[in-house]
Design an enzyme around this catalytic site. Structure first.
Site, PDB file in Angstrom:
ATOM      1  N   ASP A 253      29.363  24.227  31.868  1.00  0.00           N
ATOM      2  CA  ASP A 253      29.239  22.835  31.741  1.00  0.00           C
ATOM      3  C   ASP A 253      30.575  22.244  32.308  1.00  0.00           C
ATOM      4  OD1 ASP A 253      29.856  23.215  27.998  1.00  0.00           O
ATOM      5  OD2 ASP A 253      31.307  23.061  29.648  1.00  0.00           O
TER       6      ASP A 253
ATOM      7  N   HIS B 112      30.660  32.941  33.863  1.00  0.00           N
ATOM      8  CA  HIS B 112      29.265  32.913  34.016  1.00  0.00           C
ATOM      9  C   HIS B 112      28.836  31.833  35.213  1.00  0.00           C
ATOM     10  CE1 HIS B 112      28.281  34.900  29.955  1.00  0.00           C
ATOM     11  NE2 HIS B 112      28.774  35.583  30.738  1.00  0.00           N
TER      12      HIS B 112
ATOM     13  N   CYS C 277      24.696  29.150  48.633  1.00  0.00           N
ATOM     14  CA  CYS C 277      23.653  29.361  49.667  1.00  0.00           C
ATOM     15  C   CYS C 277      22.923  30.862  49.667  1.00  0.00           C
ATOM     16  CB  CYS C 277      24.068  29.362  51.214  1.00  0.00           C
ATOM     17  SG  CYS C 277      22.913  29.779  52.482  1.00  0.00           S
TER      18      CYS C 277
ATOM     19  N   THR D  61      30.645  31.359  20.089  1.00  0.00           N
ATOM     20  CA  THR D  61      29.622  32.346  20.678  1.00  0.00           C
ATOM     21  C   THR D  61      29.157  33.263  19.687  1.00  0.00           C
ATOM     22  OG1 THR D  61      29.576  34.156  22.491  1.00  0.00           O
ATOM     23  CG2 THR D  61      31.827  33.900  21.085  1.00  0.00           C
ATOM     24  N   SER D  62      27.763  33.497  20.011  1.00  0.00           N
ATOM     25  CA  SER D  62      26.900  34.432  19.046  1.00  0.00           C
ATOM     26  C   SER D  62      27.483  35.686  19.363  1.00  0.00           C
ATOM     27  CB  SER D  62      25.662  34.317  19.453  1.00  0.00           C
ATOM     28  OG  SER D  62      25.102  34.369  20.692  1.00  0.00           O
TER      29      SER D  62
ATOM     30  N   GLN E   2      32.183  31.395  28.614  1.00  0.00           N
ATOM     31  CA  GLN E   2      30.848  31.951  29.057  1.00  0.00           C
ATOM     32  C   GLN E   2      30.153  30.617  29.765  1.00  0.00           C
ATOM     33  OE1 GLN E   2      29.115  35.005  26.438  1.00  0.00           O
ATOM     34  NE2 GLN E   2      30.666  33.841  24.866  1.00  0.00           N
ATOM     35  N   ASN E   3      30.690  29.199  29.238  1.00  0.00           N
ATOM     36  CA  ASN E   3      29.966  28.097  29.604  1.00  0.00           C
ATOM     37  C   ASN E   3      30.119  27.804  31.077  1.00  0.00           C
ATOM     38  OD1 ASN E   3      29.604  27.927  26.853  1.00  0.00           O
ATOM     39  ND2 ASN E   3      31.555  26.808  26.538  1.00  0.00           N
TER      40      ASN E   3
ATOM     41  N   GLU F 105      28.652  30.189  11.829  1.00  0.00           N
ATOM     42  CA  GLU F 105      27.972  31.352  11.041  1.00  0.00           C
ATOM     43  C   GLU F 105      28.504  32.349  11.460  1.00  0.00           C
ATOM     44  OE1 GLU F 105      23.764  28.980  12.524  1.00  0.00           O
ATOM     45  OE2 GLU F 105      24.246  30.825  13.393  1.00  0.00           O
TER      46      GLU F 105
ATOM     47  N   CYS G 270      20.429  24.507  51.923  1.00  0.00           N
ATOM     48  CA  CYS G 270      21.564  24.516  52.653  1.00  0.00           C
ATOM     49  C   CYS G 270      21.356  24.034  54.138  1.00  0.00           C
ATOM     50  CB  CYS G 270      22.101  25.930  52.874  1.00  0.00           C
ATOM     51  SG  CYS G 270      23.398  26.403  53.883  1.00  0.00           S
TER      52      CYS G 270
HETATM   53  C1  BV8 Z   1      25.355  42.322  33.268  1.00  0.00           C
HETATM   54  C2  BV8 Z   1      24.721  31.532  32.925  1.00  0.00           C
HETATM   55  C3  BV8 Z   1      25.054  44.078  34.297  1.00  0.00           C
HETATM   56  C4  BV8 Z   1      23.214  31.022  33.433  1.00  0.00           C
HETATM   57  C5  BV8 Z   1      24.323  33.425  30.976  1.00  0.00           C
HETATM   58  C6  BV8 Z   1      18.238  44.172  30.028  1.00  0.00           C
HETATM   59  C7  BV8 Z   1      17.956  43.720  31.123  1.00  0.00           C
HETATM   60  C8  BV8 Z   1      18.953  43.194  31.845  1.00  0.00           C
HETATM   61  C9  BV8 Z   1      20.286  42.997  31.393  1.00  0.00           C
HETATM   62  C10 BV8 Z   1      20.377  43.190  30.144  1.00  0.00           C
HETATM   63  C11 BV8 Z   1      19.384  43.784  29.227  1.00  0.00           C
HETATM   64  N1  BV8 Z   1      19.892  43.838  28.028  1.00  0.00           N
HETATM   65  C12 BV8 Z   1      20.941  43.458  27.955  1.00  0.00           C
HETATM   66  C13 BV8 Z   1      21.427  43.069  29.153  1.00  0.00           C
HETATM   67  C14 BV8 Z   1      22.834  42.556  29.591  1.00  0.00           C
HETATM   68  C15 BV8 Z   1      22.638  41.029  29.294  1.00  0.00           C
HETATM   69  C16 BV8 Z   1      22.729  40.545  27.957  1.00  0.00           C
HETATM   70  O1  BV8 Z   1      23.979  40.685  27.551  1.00  0.00           O
HETATM   71  N2  BV8 Z   1      21.721  40.119  27.452  1.00  0.00           N
HETATM   72  C17 BV8 Z   1      21.515  39.816  25.923  1.00  0.00           C
HETATM   73  C18 BV8 Z   1      20.567  38.622  26.033  1.00  0.00           C
HETATM   74  C19 BV8 Z   1      21.389  40.920  25.223  1.00  0.00           C
HETATM   75  N3  BV8 Z   1      23.806  40.537  30.304  1.00  0.00           N
HETATM   76  C20 BV8 Z   1      23.828  40.523  31.519  1.00  0.00           C
HETATM   77  O2  BV8 Z   1      22.452  40.539  32.023  1.00  0.00           O
HETATM   78  C21 BV8 Z   1      24.930  40.023  32.147  1.00  0.00           C
HETATM   79  N4  BV8 Z   1      25.102  40.895  33.434  1.00  0.00           N
HETATM   80  O3  BV8 Z   1      25.179  42.754  32.208  1.00  0.00           O
HETATM   81  O4  BV8 Z   1      25.121  42.842  34.589  1.00  0.00           O
HETATM   82  C22 BV8 Z   1      23.719  44.752  34.431  1.00  0.00           C
HETATM   83  C23 BV8 Z   1      22.993  44.288  35.429  1.00  0.00           C
HETATM   84  C24 BV8 Z   1      21.664  44.849  35.401  1.00  0.00           C
HETATM   85  C25 BV8 Z   1      20.941  45.280  34.059  1.00  0.00           C
HETATM   86  C26 BV8 Z   1      21.972  45.521  32.943  1.00  0.00           C
HETATM   87  C27 BV8 Z   1      23.231  45.046  33.240  1.00  0.00           C
HETATM   88  C28 BV8 Z   1      24.899  38.678  32.619  1.00  0.00           C
HETATM   89  C29 BV8 Z   1      24.992  37.699  31.497  1.00  0.00           C
HETATM   90  C30 BV8 Z   1      25.065  36.172  31.836  1.00  0.00           C
HETATM   91  C31 BV8 Z   1      23.773  35.653  31.842  1.00  0.00           C
HETATM   92  N5  BV8 Z   1      24.079  34.038  31.944  1.00  0.00           N
HETATM   93  N6  BV8 Z   1      24.643  32.111  31.466  1.00  0.00           N
HETATM   94  C32 BV8 Z   1      23.125  29.480  32.785  1.00  0.00           C
HETATM   95  O5  BV8 Z   1      23.854  29.242  31.869  1.00  0.00           O
HETATM   96  O6  BV8 Z   1      21.910  29.358  32.982  1.00  0.00           O
HETATM   97  S1  BV8 Z   1      24.283  33.852  29.402  1.00  0.00           S
HETATM   98  C33 BV8 Z   1      24.239  32.211  28.558  1.00  0.00           C
HETATM   99  O7  BV8 Z   1      24.656  32.975  27.194  1.00  0.00           O
HETATM  100  C34 BV8 Z   1      25.479  31.308  28.705  1.00  0.00           C
HETATM  101  O8  BV8 Z   1      26.540  31.632  29.407  1.00  0.00           O
HETATM  102  C35 BV8 Z   1      26.079  31.445  27.097  1.00  0.00           C
HETATM  103  O9  BV8 Z   1      27.337  31.037  27.315  1.00  0.00           O
HETATM  104  C36 BV8 Z   1      25.934  32.718  27.030  1.00  0.00           C
HETATM  105  C37 BV8 Z   1      26.222  33.423  25.568  1.00  0.00           C
HETATM  106  O10 BV8 Z   1      25.626  32.613  24.656  1.00  0.00           O
HETATM  107  P1  BV8 Z   1      26.735  31.695  23.733  1.00  0.00           P
HETATM  108  O11 BV8 Z   1      27.879  30.998  24.625  1.00  0.00           O
HETATM  109  O12 BV8 Z   1      27.263  32.623  22.628  1.00  0.00           O
HETATM  110  O13 BV8 Z   1      25.787  30.727  23.009  1.00  0.00           O
HETATM  111  P2  BV8 Z   1      24.481  30.848  21.864  1.00  0.00           P
HETATM  112  O14 BV8 Z   1      23.852  29.743  22.000  1.00  0.00           O
HETATM  113  O15 BV8 Z   1      24.214  32.355  22.074  1.00  0.00           O
HETATM  114  O16 BV8 Z   1      25.625  30.882  20.559  1.00  0.00           O
HETATM  115  C38 BV8 Z   1      26.293  29.559  20.347  1.00  0.00           C
HETATM  116  C39 BV8 Z   1      27.177  29.890  19.143  1.00  0.00           C
HETATM  117  O17 BV8 Z   1      27.825  28.873  18.756  1.00  0.00           O
HETATM  118  C40 BV8 Z   1      26.416  30.388  17.612  1.00  0.00           C
HETATM  119  O18 BV8 Z   1      26.987  31.490  17.159  1.00  0.00           O
HETATM  120  C41 BV8 Z   1      26.353  29.117  16.829  1.00  0.00           C
HETATM  121  O19 BV8 Z   1      26.534  29.762  15.531  1.00  0.00           O
HETATM  122  C42 BV8 Z   1      27.975  28.448  17.222  1.00  0.00           C
HETATM  123  N7  BV8 Z   1      28.014  27.137  17.015  1.00  0.00           N
HETATM  124  C43 BV8 Z   1      26.996  26.081  17.003  1.00  0.00           C
HETATM  125  N8  BV8 Z   1      27.590  25.070  16.856  1.00  0.00           N
HETATM  126  C44 BV8 Z   1      28.764  25.073  16.663  1.00  0.00           C
HETATM  127  C45 BV8 Z   1      29.234  26.495  17.125  1.00  0.00           C
HETATM  128  N9  BV8 Z   1      30.275  26.811  17.188  1.00  0.00           N
HETATM  129  C46 BV8 Z   1      31.462  26.195  16.965  1.00  0.00           C
HETATM  130  N10 BV8 Z   1      31.202  24.836  16.719  1.00  0.00           N
HETATM  131  C47 BV8 Z   1      30.113  24.284  16.875  1.00  0.00           C
HETATM  132  N11 BV8 Z   1      29.945  23.083  16.506  1.00  0.00           N
END
Ligand code: BV8
Length: 243
Positions: A101, A116, A124, A185-186, A98-99, A212, A145
């Site tokens: 980076d 993602h 563009c 991932t969360s 999902q990253n 966690e 562009c």
């Molecule tokens: C989609 C790119 C169909 C950009 C990202 C209401 C309206 C619209 C949409 C929605 C809605 N409700 C739900 C949705 C769907 C939405 C969604 O899921 N929302 C969530 C917030 C509820 N999803 C979407 O919109 C997706 N598209 O569904 O299309 C659609 C269309 C229209 C309407 C509905 C559906 C698109 C999702 C992609 C979004 N883009 N990133 C950018 O980066 O700028 S998402 C972003 O979150 C990143 O990609 C990231 O990777 C991703 C997930 O987060 P995590 O990677 O899990 O990171 P997080 O910080 O959350 O957690 C870190 C974890 O690591 C924690 O658990 C922590 O404990 C752990 N950790 C910490 N330290 C360590 C560790 N683990 C190991 N070692 C360590 N040292």
């Protein structure tokens, strides 16, 4: 740690890994939602959206330029490196991240599916052409562009659908997995968060690595508490006692 991972690896099992921001935490890349995370205090849902870009492309690009500058200085950590070694050691391996980076590719992984998108690609907004773009500064902000239209980061924003081919590939991989690792991932963002459950449903052995518990934990066979840079190398390099 009690685990069946060495047994699956010794057998050369079909292995899929899903990673999130946590796998890059120890490289210095802030996570989105973890305690130490949050990018510059911005909630990603605020700026990572088509509406935010339409309303103020300059502000969205300032956030992405800041992230590009920060990530440019980050290096793969032992978790990334362990996954690169894992790919080299297995006959069938898929890494779904999902990253955005680029650190998995930097660590040497080849089979990387960036669900993602990527901080290092621009698209563009008129022609849709995607380019690898690692420029540290753009001639103008927001960048354009040569055709004159605005460029956008080639990432999937909230409310945008993932590329159909990417999601189809990720679903296929989850269906074929015998061992499915979920790292850092969360488990909140869909549709990526549904992949571990799909793998489990078809019989994969699902293993989580996260300091966690997460909403995914109840659907895993093993959940190891700790930072990926420590746990993953230990887990993947353990001897198989049953050999
Ligand atoms: C989609 C790119 C169909 C950009 C990202 C209401 C309206 C619209 C949409 C929605 C809605 N409700 C739900 C949705 C769907 C939405 C969604 O899921 N929302 C969530 C917030 C509820 N999803 C979407 O919109 C997706 N598209 O569904 O299309 C659609 C269309 C229209 C309407 C509905 C559906 C698109 C999702 C992609 C979004 N883009 N990133 C950018 O980066 O700028 S998402 C972003 O979150 C990143 O990609 C990231 O990777 C991703 C997930 O987060 P995590 O990677 O899990 O990171 P997080 O910080 O959350 O957690 C870190 C974890 O690591 C924690 O658990 C922590 O404990 C752990 N950790 C910490 N330290 C360590 C560790 N683990 C190991 N070692 C360590 N040292």
């Amino acid at each position: 740690m009690r685990t069946r991972v060495p047994e699956f690896l010794a057998r050369g099992s079909r292995t899929v890994v899903l990673t999130g921001a946590g796998v890059s935490a120890e490289s210095g890349v802030p996570t989105f939602r973890g305690a130490q995370g949050l990018w510059q205090g911005v909630r990603p849902e605020e700026l990572a959206s088509p509406a935010a870009f339409a309303q103020n492309p300059g502000r969205v690009w300032a956030w992405y330029a800041w992230r590009r500058d920060l990530v440019r200085r980050c290096r793969p950590n032992p978790a990334h490196q362990a996954l690169a070694r894992l790919e080299a050691s297995l006959p069938w391996f898929r890494l779904v991240t999902q990253n955005v980076d680029g650190l998995h590719t930097a660590a040497g992984n080849e089979q990387v599916l960036e669900l993602h998108g990527s901080l290092w690609k621009t698209r563009c907004t008129r022609e849709g052409t995607v380019k690898e773009d690692r420029r540290s500064t753009f001639p103008e902000m927001p960048p354009r562009c040569p055709c004159g239209a605005l460029l956008r980061p080639h990432v999937v924003w909230f409310g945008e659908t993932l590329a159909a081919a990417d999601m189809e590939q990720a679903l296929k991989d989850a269906q074929q997995a015998e061992l499915f690792l979920v790292v850092g991932t969360s488990g909140i963002v869909q549709p990526a968060a549904s992949l571990p459950g799909l793998a489990r449903a078809q019989g994969a052995h699902v293993v989580e690595v996260n300091p966690e518990p997460t909403p995914l934990t109840p659907m895993t066979d093993e959940s190891h508490r700790g930072p990926a840079a420590e746990v993953l190398p230990a887990l993947l390099e353990m001897e198989n006692e049953n050999s």
